[in-house]
Scaffold this active site. Sequence first.
Site, short mmCIF file in Angstrom:
data_model
loop_
_atom_site.label_atom_id
_atom_site.label_comp_id
_atom_site.label_asym_id
_atom_site.label_seq_id
_atom_site.Cartn_x
_atom_site.Cartn_y
_atom_site.Cartn_z
CE LYS A 290 -1.77 2.76 2.99
NZ LYS A 290 -1.93 4.06 2.27
N GLY B 45 7.35 4.83 8.12
CA GLY B 45 6.46 5.97 8.34
C GLY B 45 6.66 6.55 9.72
CB SER B 46 4.51 8.80 11.68
OG SER B 46 3.35 8.04 11.95
CB THR B 47 7.43 7.33 15.99
OG1 THR B 47 8.76 7.44 15.45
CG2 THR B 47 7.48 6.59 17.31
CB CYS C 280 12.91 8.78 8.34
SG CYS C 280 13.72 7.67 7.18
N GLY D 59 3.69 3.52 13.64
CA GLY D 59 4.48 2.33 13.90
C GLY D 59 4.12 1.67 15.22
CD GLU E 55 13.10 4.12 7.95
OE1 GLU E 55 13.03 5.08 8.76
OE2 GLU E 55 12.95 4.25 6.73
CD GLU F 17 10.60 12.41 11.79
OE1 GLU F 17 11.42 11.92 11.00
OE2 GLU F 17 9.58 11.80 12.18
#
Length: 483
Positions: free
Chosen positions: A189, A241-243, A297, A246, A263, A394
């Site tokens: 995706k 993607g974003s923490t 990132c 995740g 990641e 971030e």
Amino acid sequence: MNTPLSSSAFEYAPAPESRSLVDIAPSYGLFIDGEFTEAADGKVFKTVSPSSEEVLSEVSRAGAADVDRAVAAARRAFASWSALPGAERAKYLFRIARIIQERSRELAVLESLDNGKPIKETRDTDLPLVAAHFFYYAGWADKLEHAGFGAAPRPLGVAGQVIPWNFPLLMLAWKIAPALATGNTVVLKPAETTPLSALFFADICRQAGLPRGVVNILTGYGDTGGALVAHEDVNKVAFTGSTAVGKQIARTVAGTDKKLTLELGGKGANIVFDDAPLDQAVEGIVTGIFFNQGQVCCAGSRLLVQESVEEDLLDALKTRLSTLRLGDPLDKNTDIGAINSAEQLARITSLADQGEAEGAERWTADCPLPSAGYWFAPTLFTKVTQAHTVARDEIFGPVLSVLTFRTPEEAVAKANNSAYGLSAGIWTEKGSRILAVAERLRAGVIWANTFNKFDPTSPFGGYKESGYGREGGRHGLEAYLDV
């Protein structure tokens, strides 16, 4: 007698790449079992160009029923694909790599249109690396028993992969190439703001003669990714993607037998010592944070500079930032392209305003912003402390926070004082100092006298809230093998 050059002597005339190189259809379906098909419920969404806000195409929005169809197709294809000798799988990967090279100019234009990044980045960095990853993992496909994971490592099955919008085609390559080389099948995706290059890749799969169902592409929003991650017939989940997302994915797969690699975000420290070659360091700082508009990132978004050279470095850095050209991503002279979306621009703007409100000193390059599209001028903050939001969060934009240090011990302490641990950079002429500092930095990737250099043979990944698992290199095979 020499005549002084006028200030306009070195101005750049526009050098746009031709938009006609890529033919974007008015609409695209989902790619399931080797065919493009509409979503089961008929839902669609639009993808726009960040630099102009024009609608590029209308794309099908996958729902739970479509995820079921795609996973079932991948499961059917898995038996025959995993049974192929590695050398036969390698032939398909080599074909894909060569087709990517042949179509690289077209794909570079498409990526710049859909993502907003400058054409010189998609053309000179993204596309060569995309092809290189497929070439590299094609080479591994018939050598898996020699990779150090046992005599007969087996593929996991169906891989569900969710990728971000900052490097759409490159992140696709990082995910799909090792998955196919090891005998897995894929449901991927792409991000909702950058679906087009993944759909073009689906066409490349057909052009390469890849068996039906080995690669499936589902375009959609977060709910599509959520359904894919949670699907009971998915054996492996890979997410970049974003923490925050995740963590949600980690909670979803907890208690299942799914293998997971994440990641996630970063707040990389770029450390400049007083003996560093300052001109070289300035270029590395610019590459570290202003490449892809800082939407990276592993960006070097925290500059740690030794106090004795802070003034000289900042003067040189500001002079260099004043020469960066912001504008049309398809112009080959453009250094800074558009921010990917209105939502991301709002986040960058909010965090930069917060940094100023908290007392950090803001400096922004003097450059005109286009009237249409999503733009943010290169910005840096000085007089930043570790307590400032711009030093902790971030931002994922062209914003650099500058902190100072006096000793190597202080530099290491400040670099490690972060919830993240994805990347770092060290600038010094002393090799012994590079090794001593790198050994103590808690980061997955550490560059010495350079920044943002990537190679398919080198593993990439982080610690702490930057995720776990490695992609790239021999290490990247393990994530897709039952070892």
